[in-house]
Design an enzyme around this catalytic site. Structure first.
Site, mmCIF file in Angstrom:
data_model
loop_
_atom_site.group_PDB
_atom_site.id
_atom_site.type_symbol
_atom_site.label_atom_id
_atom_site.label_comp_id
_atom_site.label_asym_id
_atom_site.label_seq_id
_atom_site.Cartn_x
_atom_site.Cartn_y
_atom_site.Cartn_z
ATOM 1 N N CYS A 1 8.457 19.858 47.259
ATOM 2 C CA CYS A 1 8.864 21.241 46.993
ATOM 3 C C CYS A 1 9.538 21.891 48.192
ATOM 4 O O CYS A 1 10.530 22.611 48.053
ATOM 5 C CB CYS A 1 7.661 22.054 46.549
ATOM 6 S SG CYS A 1 6.330 22.111 47.774
ATOM 7 N N HIS B 1 2.620 25.133 48.138
ATOM 8 C CA HIS B 1 3.900 24.971 47.441
ATOM 9 C C HIS B 1 4.949 25.849 48.105
ATOM 10 O O HIS B 1 4.639 26.927 48.630
ATOM 11 C CB HIS B 1 3.724 25.380 45.974
ATOM 12 C CG HIS B 1 4.854 24.996 45.075
ATOM 13 N ND1 HIS B 1 5.387 23.726 45.022
ATOM 14 C CD2 HIS B 1 5.549 25.724 44.154
ATOM 15 C CE1 HIS B 1 6.346 23.682 44.113
ATOM 16 N NE2 HIS B 1 6.477 24.887 43.579
ATOM 17 N N ASN C 1 11.765 27.913 40.988
ATOM 18 C CA ASN C 1 10.802 26.844 41.196
ATOM 19 C C ASN C 1 11.547 25.506 41.108
ATOM 20 O O ASN C 1 12.712 25.455 40.708
ATOM 21 C CB ASN C 1 9.694 26.928 40.137
ATOM 22 C CG ASN C 1 8.391 26.324 40.603
ATOM 23 O OD1 ASN C 1 8.357 25.534 41.540
ATOM 24 N ND2 ASN C 1 7.309 26.679 39.942
ATOM 25 N N GLN D 1 11.474 18.467 40.985
ATOM 26 C CA GLN D 1 10.914 17.497 41.917
ATOM 27 C C GLN D 1 10.086 16.428 41.214
ATOM 28 O O GLN D 1 9.698 15.438 41.821
ATOM 29 C CB GLN D 1 10.043 18.209 42.951
ATOM 30 C CG GLN D 1 8.766 18.792 42.380
ATOM 31 C CD GLN D 1 8.035 19.672 43.366
ATOM 32 O OE1 GLN D 1 8.472 20.791 43.647
ATOM 33 N NE2 GLN D 1 6.927 19.178 43.896
#
Length: 453
Positions: A81, A373, A394, A75
């Site tokens: 996110c 997040h 992630n 990102q």
């Protein structure tokens, strides 16, 4: 000024005095450990000093159930996110249908529409509250951050339902989609200026407000198009699969592309949260005032469940072959270079000689935690029917952890994970029934309204 009377002695009790400072300095100097920590932390990052290496080296990164066989996304300098995690969930089925190893939906396309819809959502909230003082707590909250990058699961689902999806090739990243600060700065000023005008025109009636809102949205449209490009209405979709075979699906709209390549029933997913505050009953649904991005879309609704149930449902989904979208307070007890989370990863109490005793509920109540997040669970290590650790995709690129895939020990899940998205059919009957009851409405500033960014 003299300090001889009772009033002055009370004032000294309320203020920091030279005597108190001298006492604190003597106490600090009298303990060798304090001097040792001072020497260490003034020369070394505190996390390197506080790191419990037994926890770090004792964390095995292997898992018994491992789904990911694709590259991690990035990102970059944006707060998308929640959007990346949602699209990463959907790209698994899309890549399988396309017969390719790696595939990405356009994050830029979805962000364009999120920004535009969110501007409209904000302006409608301003109109609705234009009879209140500008320093009213709700109005002040709205004005504090009129258009951030962050979001929630239900907001992601609403965007896909309203605006569809496109492949990354149809609307690739731009400088501003990867680094949103300058664009957001312009949008925030534009929207606050619009809020001022809408509030001033409240006395002139709804027509005057709606005309000014149209002008502001036209300006927002220009800003977004300048920074992010123009979202395609139709695009030619053709590709080569992993066996080098060529395919052409023809000209598609974003809605048609989503209908063809989204392999999960998004409208069947519900958002579960773990909110241990006494004011938040287990088994009840919640919503947060003014939380959302699309006017007239289904509201953002959470179902509060016990942590053990949340863990079991996430584990069952992964064992069944499906990754899980989740939201957490990401920077607590995190070692970024190793890609590890553990609830006891750092011993700050030993460094500072001070206990840290707040539990999850107290941290929520006293503004020490919230969801910051969103990511994707892509693996779980199951031992005797329970999860021991979790594998996480992630969206911070491939240069950390296992090429962008991190390891979360189960202790961290309980302390710092707040929500997951799962299928409604996975819920126990009594909780599935609870989804139909009217939600408790929390104020706009409640921490459960935090946006993952």
């Amino acid at each position: 000024m003299t300090f001889g009377n009772d009033d002055s002695r009370q004032a000294m009790g309320r203020s920091v005095t030279p005597d108190q400072i001298e006492l604190f300095e003597k106490e600090f100097a009298s303990r060798p450990l304090n001097r040792l920590m001072q020497n260490a932390v003034t020369q070394t990052p505190v996390d390197d000093v506080a790191l419990d290496r037994r926890v770090l080296t004792g964390t095995d990164h292997s898992v018994s159930h491992h789904l990911d066989d694709w590259k991690a996304t990035n990102q970059k300098q944006s707060g998308r996110c929640w959007m990346f995690a949602g699209l990463n969930l959907l790209r698994v089925g899309a890549a399988r249908k396309l017969g390719v190893k790696d595939f990405e939906f356009s994050q830029n396309h979805l962000m364009w529409w999120d920004k535009f819809e969110r501007a409209n959502h904000f302006l409608e909230a301003v109109i609705e509250t234009s009879d209140r003082d500008v320093d009213d707590r709700t109005v002040a909250y709205l004005l504090a951050d009129p258009i951030s990058d962050g979001g929630q699961w239900n907001m992601f689902v609403a965007l896909v339902a309203r605006h569809g999806l496109v492949p990354k090739s149809a609307m690739p990243e731009t400088d501003s989609s990867s680094a949103t600060r300058a664009m957001n700065r312009a949008l925030k000023t534009l929207l606050r200026q619009g809020a001022r005008d809408l509030r001033l025109r409240a006395a002139d009636g709804a027509g005057a407000q709606r005309e000014r809102k149209r002008e502001v949205l036209a300006a927002v449209h220009r800003v977004l198009s300048i920074h992010l490009g123009t979202p395609p209405q139709r695009f030619l979709w053709q590709w080569e699969d992993k066996d080098k075979a060529f395919h052409r699906d023809g000209w598609l709209t974003p809605a048609e592309f989503a209908a063809s390549y989204v392999q999960l029933p998004l409208d069947e997913y519900v958002c579960l949260v773990h909110d241990p505050r006494e004011s938040s009953p287990v088994g009840r649904t919640f919503t947060v005032e003014y939380l959302g991005n699309i006017v007239d879309a289904p509201p953002v609704v959470y179902l509060n469940v016990p942590m053990e149930l949340m863990k079991r449902l996430a584990m069952d989904a992964i064992v069944g072959g499906e990754p899980v979208w989740f939201g957490c307070d990401v920077e607590k007890m995190m070692r970024a270079d190793a890609g590890v989370w553990d609830a006891a990863l750092f011993d700050y109490a030993a460094v500072y000689d001070t206990p840290f005793t707040m539990d999850k509920a107290a941290r929520l109540l006293h503004c020490d935690t919230q969801m910051t997040h969103a990511m994707l669970f892509t693996g779980v290590d199951v031992v005797d029917g329970s999860a021991r650790r979790w594998r996480v995709e992630n969206s911070w690129g491939e240069d950390r952890a296992d090429k962008g895939f991190w390891t979360m020990n189960d202790s961290w899940f309980g302390e710092h994970v707040f929500e997951i998205a799962v299928r409604r059919s996975a819920l126990p009957p009594e909780l599935a029934e609870a989804l139909g009851r009217p939600p408790i409405v929390l104020p706009a500033w409640d921490p459960m309204g935090a946006l993952a960014a």
